[in-house]
Design a protein around this motif. Structure first.
Motif, PDB file in Angstrom:
ATOM      1  N   GLY A  85      44.723  57.199  49.775  1.00 46.15           N
ATOM      2  CA  GLY A  85      43.645  57.224  50.627  1.00 46.15           C
ATOM      3  C   GLY A  85      43.153  58.362  51.026  1.00 46.15           C
ATOM      4  O   GLY A  85      43.830  59.702  50.418  1.00 46.15           O
ATOM      5  N   PRO A  86      42.055  58.562  51.510  1.00 50.56           N
ATOM      6  CA  PRO A  86      41.360  60.138  51.938  1.00 50.56           C
ATOM      7  C   PRO A  86      42.231  60.552  53.090  1.00 50.56           C
ATOM      8  O   PRO A  86      42.989  59.813  53.642  1.00 50.56           O
ATOM      9  CB  PRO A  86      39.965  59.485  52.229  1.00 50.56           C
ATOM     10  N   ALA A  87      41.907  61.682  53.432  1.00 47.33           N
ATOM     11  CA  ALA A  87      42.455  62.608  54.614  1.00 47.33           C
ATOM     12  C   ALA A  87      42.386  61.833  55.920  1.00 47.33           C
ATOM     13  O   ALA A  87      41.336  61.188  56.114  1.00 47.33           O
ATOM     14  CB  ALA A  87      41.848  63.868  54.617  1.00 47.33           C
ATOM     15  N   ALA A  88      43.439  61.912  56.594  1.00 44.28           N
ATOM     16  CA  ALA A  88      43.627  61.076  58.079  1.00 44.28           C
ATOM     17  C   ALA A  88      43.130  59.570  57.899  1.00 44.28           C
ATOM     18  O   ALA A  88      42.898  59.203  59.224  1.00 44.28           O
ATOM     19  CB  ALA A  88      42.599  61.829  58.841  1.00 44.28           C
ATOM     20  N   SER A  89      43.548  58.977  56.989  1.00 46.31           N
ATOM     21  CA  SER A  89      43.359  57.594  56.854  1.00 46.31           C
ATOM     22  C   SER A  89      44.824  56.607  57.748  1.00 46.31           C
ATOM     23  O   SER A  89      44.642  55.664  57.801  1.00 46.31           O
ATOM     24  CB  SER A  89      43.232  57.041  55.514  1.00 46.31           C
ATOM     25  N   GLY A  90      45.664  57.556  57.646  1.00 44.74           N
ATOM     26  CA  GLY A  90      47.039  57.060  58.274  1.00 44.74           C
ATOM     27  C   GLY A  90      47.835  56.752  57.211  1.00 44.74           C
ATOM     28  O   GLY A  90      49.117  56.362  57.523  1.00 44.74           O
ATOM     29  N   LYS A  91      47.747  56.904  55.692  1.00 40.24           N
ATOM     30  CA  LYS A  91      48.633  56.803  54.762  1.00 40.24           C
ATOM     31  C   LYS A  91      49.877  57.503  54.866  1.00 40.24           C
ATOM     32  O   LYS A  91      50.937  57.048  54.536  1.00 40.24           O
ATOM     33  CB  LYS A  91      48.052  57.393  53.392  1.00 40.24           C
ATOM     34  N   GLY A  92      49.865  58.863  55.863  1.00 39.66           N
ATOM     35  CA  GLY A  92      51.127  59.541  55.839  1.00 39.66           C
ATOM     36  C   GLY A  92      52.214  58.918  56.881  1.00 39.66           C
ATOM     37  O   GLY A  92      53.144  58.612  56.626  1.00 39.66           O
ATOM     38  N   THR A  93      51.474  58.599  57.775  1.00 40.01           N
ATOM     39  CA  THR A  93      52.388  57.775  58.882  1.00 40.01           C
ATOM     40  C   THR A  93      52.869  56.456  58.197  1.00 40.01           C
ATOM     41  O   THR A  93      53.987  56.236  58.562  1.00 40.01           O
ATOM     42  CB  THR A  93      51.353  57.654  60.192  1.00 40.01           C
ATOM     43  N   LEU A  94      51.854  55.555  57.669  1.00 40.82           N
ATOM     44  CA  LEU A  94      52.423  54.577  57.273  1.00 40.82           C
ATOM     45  C   LEU A  94      53.652  54.656  56.034  1.00 40.82           C
ATOM     46  O   LEU A  94      54.634  54.146  56.272  1.00 40.82           O
ATOM     47  CB  LEU A  94      51.229  53.760  56.423  1.00 40.82           C
ATOM     48  N   GLY A  95      53.090  55.795  55.343  1.00 41.61           N
ATOM     49  CA  GLY A  95      54.440  55.920  54.222  1.00 41.61           C
ATOM     50  C   GLY A  95      55.893  56.430  54.894  1.00 41.61           C
ATOM     51  O   GLY A  95      56.693  55.937  54.499  1.00 41.61           O
ATOM     52  N   ARG A  96      55.718  57.222  56.091  1.00 39.41           N
ATOM     53  CA  ARG A  96      56.997  57.468  56.658  1.00 39.41           C
ATOM     54  C   ARG A  96      57.540  56.175  57.272  1.00 39.41           C
ATOM     55  O   ARG A  96      58.842  55.956  57.222  1.00 39.41           O
ATOM     56  CB  ARG A  96      56.757  58.497  57.662  1.00 39.41           C
ATOM     57  N   LYS A  97      56.868  55.414  57.990  1.00 37.93           N
ATOM     58  CA  LYS A  97      57.293  54.105  58.773  1.00 37.93           C
ATOM     59  C   LYS A  97      57.672  53.081  57.817  1.00 37.93           C
ATOM     60  O   LYS A  97      58.720  52.431  57.814  1.00 37.93           O
ATOM     61  CB  LYS A  97      56.046  53.472  59.717  1.00 37.93           C
ATOM     62  N   LEU A  98      57.076  52.896  56.470  1.00 36.09           N
ATOM     63  CA  LEU A  98      57.377  52.047  55.682  1.00 36.09           C
ATOM     64  C   LEU A  98      58.694  52.488  55.021  1.00 36.09           C
ATOM     65  O   LEU A  98      59.526  51.375  54.498  1.00 36.09           O
ATOM     66  CB  LEU A  98      56.536  51.876  54.361  1.00 36.09           C
ATOM     67  N   ALA A  99      58.889  53.710  54.677  1.00 31.77           N
ATOM     68  CA  ALA A  99      60.159  54.239  54.184  1.00 31.77           C
ATOM     69  C   ALA A  99      61.606  53.946  54.991  1.00 31.77           C
ATOM     70  O   ALA A  99      62.409  53.624  54.766  1.00 31.77           O
ATOM     71  CB  ALA A  99      60.220  55.614  53.967  1.00 31.77           C
ATOM     72  N   THR A 100      60.903  54.269  56.535  1.00 35.34           N
ATOM     73  CA  THR A 100      62.258  53.807  57.507  1.00 35.34           C
ATOM     74  C   THR A 100      62.539  52.444  57.376  1.00 35.34           C
ATOM     75  O   THR A 100      63.468  51.970  57.483  1.00 35.34           O
ATOM     76  CB  THR A 100      61.713  54.122  58.760  1.00 35.34           C
ATOM     77  N   HIS A 101      61.464  51.546  57.538  1.00 31.97           N
ATOM     78  CA  HIS A 101      61.580  50.256  57.519  1.00 31.97           C
ATOM     79  C   HIS A 101      62.446  49.549  56.249  1.00 31.97           C
ATOM     80  O   HIS A 101      63.230  48.816  56.465  1.00 31.97           O
ATOM     81  CB  HIS A 101      60.212  49.361  57.692  1.00 31.97           C
ATOM     82  N   TYR A 102      62.237  50.175  54.993  1.00 29.69           N
ATOM     83  CA  TYR A 102      62.718  49.417  53.857  1.00 29.69           C
ATOM     84  C   TYR A 102      64.073  50.571  53.649  1.00 29.69           C
ATOM     85  O   TYR A 102      64.648  50.009  52.567  1.00 29.69           O
ATOM     86  CB  TYR A 102      61.845  49.538  52.624  1.00 29.69           C
TER      87      TYR A 102
END
Length: 211
Positions: free
Chosen positions: A7-24
């Motif tokens: 995704g493009p800059a500041a779309s939230g992909k980084g935050t989602l990536g960290r949280k998904l990694a924590t979740h799984y």
């Protein structure tokens, strides 16, 4: 399992990536930090960002363990990363580094701009996270304000628009949505709603794979 988020800059992909990694309980890599790290090395050495040979050397010497997200997450390095990310030799030097990370057990979440299309084309689940340029600029401006930085909303929006154009039109690994990725527009979603939507997508992909 490999989860690819683009995704493009500041779309939230980084935050989602960290949280998904924590979740799984998976490993997480913000691949944008790799390019920021290369840009930081060039600037520290006094080399211009258009010195492709110096950028290639810096990419070859990069160690993921040395990346400091807090130090690297500045507007200057974001712009620098977008510039050097267009250099084919830099991308090639960092490619196997990312693929090695993706193979970590029990799973990995990688976010960037070419994860599903180039780095991990066979990822188990691919998300393309986006939002309007205006909303992304508002988010990034709030981040800078929280860090004590002072770019205006207008300056941040202009920067995002430049980066979108550069990332989407470069000849080597441009920002594109993989044909088998699932689109997640976060323009009107808060982080919790976006995270739940992403979890539903990943769980759905896992169920289809098992079936």
């Amino acid at each position: 399992m490999i989860i690819a988020i683009d995704g493009p800059a500041a779309s939230g992909k980084g935050t989602l990536g960290r949280k998904l990694a924590t979740h799984y309980r998976f490993h997480h890599l913000d691949t944008g930090l790799l390019y920021r790290g290369v840009a930081a090395r060039l600037l520290a050495d006094g080399a211009p960002l258009d010195d492709r040979e110096a950028a290639h050397r810096a990419a070859c010497d990069l160690d993921i363990a040395d990346l400091d997200a807090t130090r690297l997450r500045t507007a200057e390095l974001g712009e620098g990363a977008s510039i050097i990310a267009a250099y084919p030799a830099v991308r090639l030097a960092l490619l196997e580094l990312q693929r090695d990370f993706a193979r970590r057990a029990p799973g990995a979440v990688l976010d960037g701009r070419d994860i599903g299309s180039v780095v991990c084309p066979h990822a188990d689940c691919k998300l393309f996270v986006t939002a309007s340029a205006e909303e992304r600029a508002r988010r990034r401006a709030r981040e800078f304000a929280a860090m004590g930085a002072g770019p205006s909303y207008e300056a941040v929006l202009a920067d995002i628009q430049r980066r979108d154009a550069r990332d989407g039109t470069r000849s080597n690994a441009p920002l594109v949505m993989a044909s088998d990725a699932v689109l997640l527009d976060t323009t009107k979603l808060d982080i919790e709603a976006a995270l739940q939507a992403a979890i539903d997508i990943v769980d759905g992909s896992a169920n289809l794979a098992q079936g």
